[in-house]
Motif scaffolding. Structure first.
Motif, PDB file in Angstrom:
ATOM      1  N   LEU A  58       0.525  -1.252  -0.059  1.00 37.75           N
ATOM      2  CA  LEU A  58      -0.125  -0.143   0.083  1.00 37.75           C
ATOM      3  C   LEU A  58       0.974   1.338   0.176  1.00 37.75           C
ATOM      4  N   LEU A  59       1.807   1.461   0.937  1.00 34.86           N
ATOM      5  CA  LEU A  59       2.679   2.758   1.288  1.00 34.86           C
ATOM      6  C   LEU A  59       3.303   3.131  -0.029  1.00 34.86           C
ATOM      7  N   PRO A  60       4.087   2.206  -0.786  1.00 36.93           N
ATOM      8  CA  PRO A  60       4.634   2.447  -1.834  1.00 36.93           C
ATOM      9  C   PRO A  60       3.829   3.037  -3.164  1.00 36.93           C
ATOM     10  N   MET A  61       2.668   2.261  -3.115  1.00 44.29           N
ATOM     11  CA  MET A  61       1.746   2.558  -4.310  1.00 44.29           C
ATOM     12  C   MET A  61       0.896   4.035  -4.001  1.00 44.29           C
ATOM     13  N   MET A  62       0.663   4.338  -2.705  1.00 42.75           N
ATOM     14  CA  MET A  62       0.212   5.678  -2.532  1.00 42.75           C
ATOM     15  C   MET A  62       1.164   6.645  -2.750  1.00 42.75           C
ATOM     16  N   LYS A  63       2.480   6.581  -2.201  1.00 43.64           N
ATOM     17  CA  LYS A  63       3.637   7.391  -2.703  1.00 43.64           C
ATOM     18  C   LYS A  63       3.653   7.804  -4.322  1.00 43.64           C
ATOM     19  N   GLU A  64       3.549   6.734  -4.954  1.00 38.21           N
ATOM     20  CA  GLU A  64       3.500   6.788  -6.349  1.00 38.21           C
ATOM     21  C   GLU A  64       2.518   7.737  -6.936  1.00 38.21           C
ATOM     22  N   PHE A  65       1.222   7.662  -6.421  1.00 39.10           N
ATOM     23  CA  PHE A  65       0.208   8.463  -7.016  1.00 39.10           C
ATOM     24  C   PHE A  65       0.123   9.888  -6.312  1.00 39.10           C
ATOM     25  N   GLY A  66       0.967   9.925  -5.143  1.00 40.10           N
ATOM     26  CA  GLY A  66       0.918  11.259  -4.450  1.00 40.10           C
ATOM     27  C   GLY A  66       0.082  11.301  -3.484  1.00 40.10           C
ATOM     28  N   PHE A  67      -0.652  10.117  -3.106  1.00 40.07           N
ATOM     29  CA  PHE A  67      -1.939  10.226  -2.099  1.00 40.07           C
ATOM     30  C   PHE A  67      -1.509   9.814  -0.812  1.00 40.07           C
ATOM     31  N   ARG A  68      -2.144  10.415   0.131  1.00 39.04           N
ATOM     32  CA  ARG A  68      -2.231   9.952   1.637  1.00 39.04           C
ATOM     33  C   ARG A  68      -3.513   9.565   2.229  1.00 39.04           C
ATOM     34  N   GLY A  69      -3.497   8.678   3.155  1.00 35.66           N
ATOM     35  CA  GLY A  69      -4.757   8.219   3.958  1.00 35.66           C
ATOM     36  C   GLY A  69      -4.574   8.215   5.449  1.00 35.66           C
ATOM     37  N   VAL A  70      -5.745   7.364   5.865  1.00 39.50           N
ATOM     38  CA  VAL A  70      -5.761   7.287   7.366  1.00 39.50           C
ATOM     39  C   VAL A  70      -5.468   5.991   7.824  1.00 39.50           C
ATOM     40  N   LEU A  71      -4.544   5.416   8.676  1.00 42.83           N
ATOM     41  CA  LEU A  71      -4.234   4.213   8.951  1.00 42.83           C
ATOM     42  C   LEU A  71      -4.793   4.101  10.336  1.00 42.83           C
ATOM     43  N   PHE A  72      -5.638   3.283  10.545  1.00 42.98           N
ATOM     44  CA  PHE A  72      -6.297   3.037  12.176  1.00 42.98           C
ATOM     45  C   PHE A  72      -5.352   1.788  12.536  1.00 42.98           C
ATOM     46  N   LEU A  73      -4.707   1.959  13.881  1.00 39.92           N
ATOM     47  CA  LEU A  73      -3.917   0.936  14.384  1.00 39.92           C
ATOM     48  C   LEU A  73      -4.293   0.911  15.774  1.00 39.92           C
ATOM     49  N   LEU A  74      -4.114  -0.578  16.391  1.00 42.04           N
ATOM     50  CA  LEU A  74      -4.201  -0.884  17.948  1.00 42.04           C
ATOM     51  C   LEU A  74      -3.160  -0.139  18.468  1.00 42.04           C
ATOM     52  N   GLY A  75      -3.717   0.233  19.811  1.00 42.46           N
ATOM     53  CA  GLY A  75      -2.768   0.819  20.574  1.00 42.46           C
ATOM     54  C   GLY A  75      -1.589  -0.102  21.212  1.00 42.46           C
TER      55      GLY A  75
END
Length: 629
Positions: free
Chosen positions: A464-481
């Protein structure tokens, strides 16, 4: 933000003090304040304009509308806040056709005028001071429930505490708590009851009933008791109420007094052993540690305790029922409450704690700002903003009961669609910055989309991360504490596909790439099905751990499994989050409920047709219709 308050009043009133407290807090935060009202007796930080808003003659209403419209334009007002029906009426027409939202605070029950139902004169958002009022507005006025927020009146408790100190009479009486009212002996320690409220209208009628049915016999039985009727002229009491008070005063040897209006009410409250009251006065008395017998216009609750506090708050301590049917004061309940309060003076600590939390001016003013921001965003950006939910991003499909994945190739197709159609991915934090005015609304994307990814799977880092960088996009990542969690135990332990979670270093790579990190609880439970204390820990601790581990502010929370109810939403709000996101439930617009944001689940087979449908402004309404919701 430039905030215009509009009031209709010809004498000092509760809304005026509410405005004064709000204006002071907001001015201290750098907001510009303007006030338009007939009169203004309370000191307000801001620019005051005197206009006869209370004058209901149509010619004067038209003049008021023109004045407000001109003021809004010249001062470049961002939001108008009305504090009465008359103020809402002229403000509605003054803001009609503009990009300036109207917010109304409603302090009491409203008569269901036809014009109010036809034009919804209360504006974009409505703040009701208690839960029963919200129910009344949604039921009898047929107002959309999603536009009504319960925002209680705010109190400067520090100032109130200072004002209450040094009052005449006995401060507490705790040392002689054992005397109560028992025996009526001449040696009893002096005790005082303050009966506080307007002396006209329904509240005046109830004061007469309480004096006749409760106070009069108590004074006759207990020579150490004194009673003060405060808040209005006794001559305004309905019927022969004034004559009754004079008769009771004579019978008791002057132990019933009628001070009427007093400027130092806090000192009177602080020196009373019991306070019979409703509304704002009840909040002040409880905070000062004075036992309260809640008797308002519509009903009585008796002695306010931890057991009935929620019910009392919902009615604004007796002043408001959801329907127009009033309940007669329960005189036996009132007398029992007085005797219990005098036998055991003071207010339980948990009750005072709730009062301090729910009515504190700083917290209330912050909530009012959020309502302003919500109304402004909905007026400026009325169309639906798609919020899409993804989970795993594997190289190839695999067998799973939940189907919460989209392959690497499938996701590329989605991102290509967003780029081709001119979508701009933004985060909840960025959205909030636009709403708060930190970012210029002229920079808000014409076609925004929020791309969210839950749980933090290892394949998100790999694919996911490399592909989003390729498109110049960012998102929201919901993580466990819990940073030690290394696989999806909530599914895999039940027999579903086992998937690894990413390491702390991988999570930091998302932070470095400008992603927003949101919380997803500590251990992924159904928060609606567990103990409230455990749920609070899951929510609060996840925010703290993520902020400590990743060095970011966490403003959004994703409910595990999409399971949410009102109790869980309150916990998320109190934990300091700005957004709570669900799954396939929530409002049609993000501002309908920021703590139940509607997310659309994305599935492995979703191609261009499905992504076009799910990212359309009409999809949420279509989804509800299709499922009969």
């Amino acid at each position: 933000m430039r905030i215009l308050h509009v009031l209709s009043q010809i004498f000092a009133s509760g809304p005026e003090f509410h405005v004064a407290a709000l204006a002071s807090r907001h001015a201290d935060l750098g907001h510009e304040i303007l006030v338009v009202s007939d009169t203004l007796t309370a000191g307000v930080k801001g620019e005051f304009h005197s206009r006869p808003i209370a004058d209901r003659r149509y010619i004067q209403r038209l003049r008021n509308i023109r004045f407000l419209r001109k003021l809004i334009r010249e001062k470049d007002v961002d939001v108008v806040h009305a504090h009465s029906r008359a103020a809402s009426w002229v403000s509605f027409w003054a803001t009609l056709g503009t990009r300036v939202p109207l917010v109304s605070t409603i302090h009491g029950r409203q008569f269901p005028h036809a014009s109010a139902r036809l034009f919804d004169i209360y504006g974009d958002r409505v703040m009701a001071v208690c839960e029963n009022l919200r129910e009344h507005l949604a039921g009898e006025l047929r107002m959309r429930p999603d536009k009504i927020a319960v925002v209680r009146n705010g109190f400067d408790f520090q100032r109130l505490g200072r004002a209450g100190r040094g009052a005449g009479g006995q401060r507490d009486g705790d040392a002689e708590a054992g005397h109560g009212l028992g025996g009526g002996r001449s040696g009893d320690a002096p005790r005082s009851i303050a009966v506080v409220g307007r002396t006209n209208g329904p509240k005046g009628r109830n004061i007469v009933k309480v004096v006749e049915g409760v106070i009069r016999p108590l004074l006759a039985e207990h020579r150490g008791l004194r009673v003060f009727v405060i808040g209005g002229d006794a001559r305004d009491l309905p019927g022969d109420g004034c004559t009754l008070l004079e008769r009771v005063a004579r019978e008791s040897g002057g132990r019933l007094e009628t001070p009427g209006f007093v400027e130092d009410l806090a000192r009177w409250l602080d020196s009373s052993n019991v306070v019979i009251c409703a509304g704002r006065v009840a909040v002040e008395a409880l905070y000062l540690g004075r036992p309260v017998i809640a008797v308002g216009e519509d009903m009585s609750h008796g002695l306010v305790t931890g057991a009935n506090l929620g019910e009392a708050m919902a009615s604004n301590f007796g002043d408001i029922l959801p329907t127009s049917v009033r309940k007669e004061p329960d005189l036996d309940l009132i007398r029992a409450g007085i005797e219990a309060a005098l036998a055991s003076p003071g207010v339980p600590a948990p009750v005072r704690s709730v009062i301090a939390r729910e009515y504190e001016a700083g917290a209330v003013s912050a909530e009012v700002l959020r309502v302003y921001e919500s109304a402004r965003m909905k007026r400026l950006k009325p169309r639906h903003m798609p919020v899409l939910m993804y989970h795993k991003v594997p190289d190839a499909p695999f067998d799973t009961a939940h189907r919460i994945f989209i392959t690497k190739a499938g996701l590329r197709g989605h991102l290509e669609y967003f780029r081709k159609k001119g979508f701009t991915p933004i985060t909840f934090k960025e959205y909030d910055e636009f709403a708060r005015g930190v970012r210029d609304m002229r920079d808000f994307p014409s076609r925004p989309v929020v791309l969210t990814f839950d749980d933090g799977y290892r394949d998100n880092f790999k694919n996911l991360l490399p592909m989003m960088k390729e498109f110049g996009f960012r998102g929201v990542l919901f993580l466990l504490g819990d940073a030690a969690a290394d696989y999806n135990f909530w599914d895999a332990d039940g027999g579903d596909h086992h998937d690894a979670l990413m390491s702390l270093e991988a999570k930091k790579a998302f932070v470095a790439a400008g992603w927003e990190i949101g919380a997803h609880s500590m251990t992924h439970p159904d928060l609606t099905a567990i103990d409230p204390d455990r749920a609070r820990w899951e929510i609060e601790e996840s925010k703290k751990r993520l902020e400590d581990d990743l060095g970011v502010e966490v403003v959004s929370f994703a409910y595990p499994g999409g399971d949410v109810d009102e109790r869980v939403k309150r916990l998320v709000r109190r934990a300091g989050f700005a957004f709570g996101v669900s799954t396939d439930t929530g409002g049609l617009h993000i501002e309908d409920d920021r703590f139940q944001v509607f997310r659309v689940n994305m599935f492995p087979g979703d191609g261009w047709f499905q992504i076009r449908k799910k990212s359309s402004h009409w999809y949420r309404k279509y989804y509800r219709w299709k499922r009969g919701k």
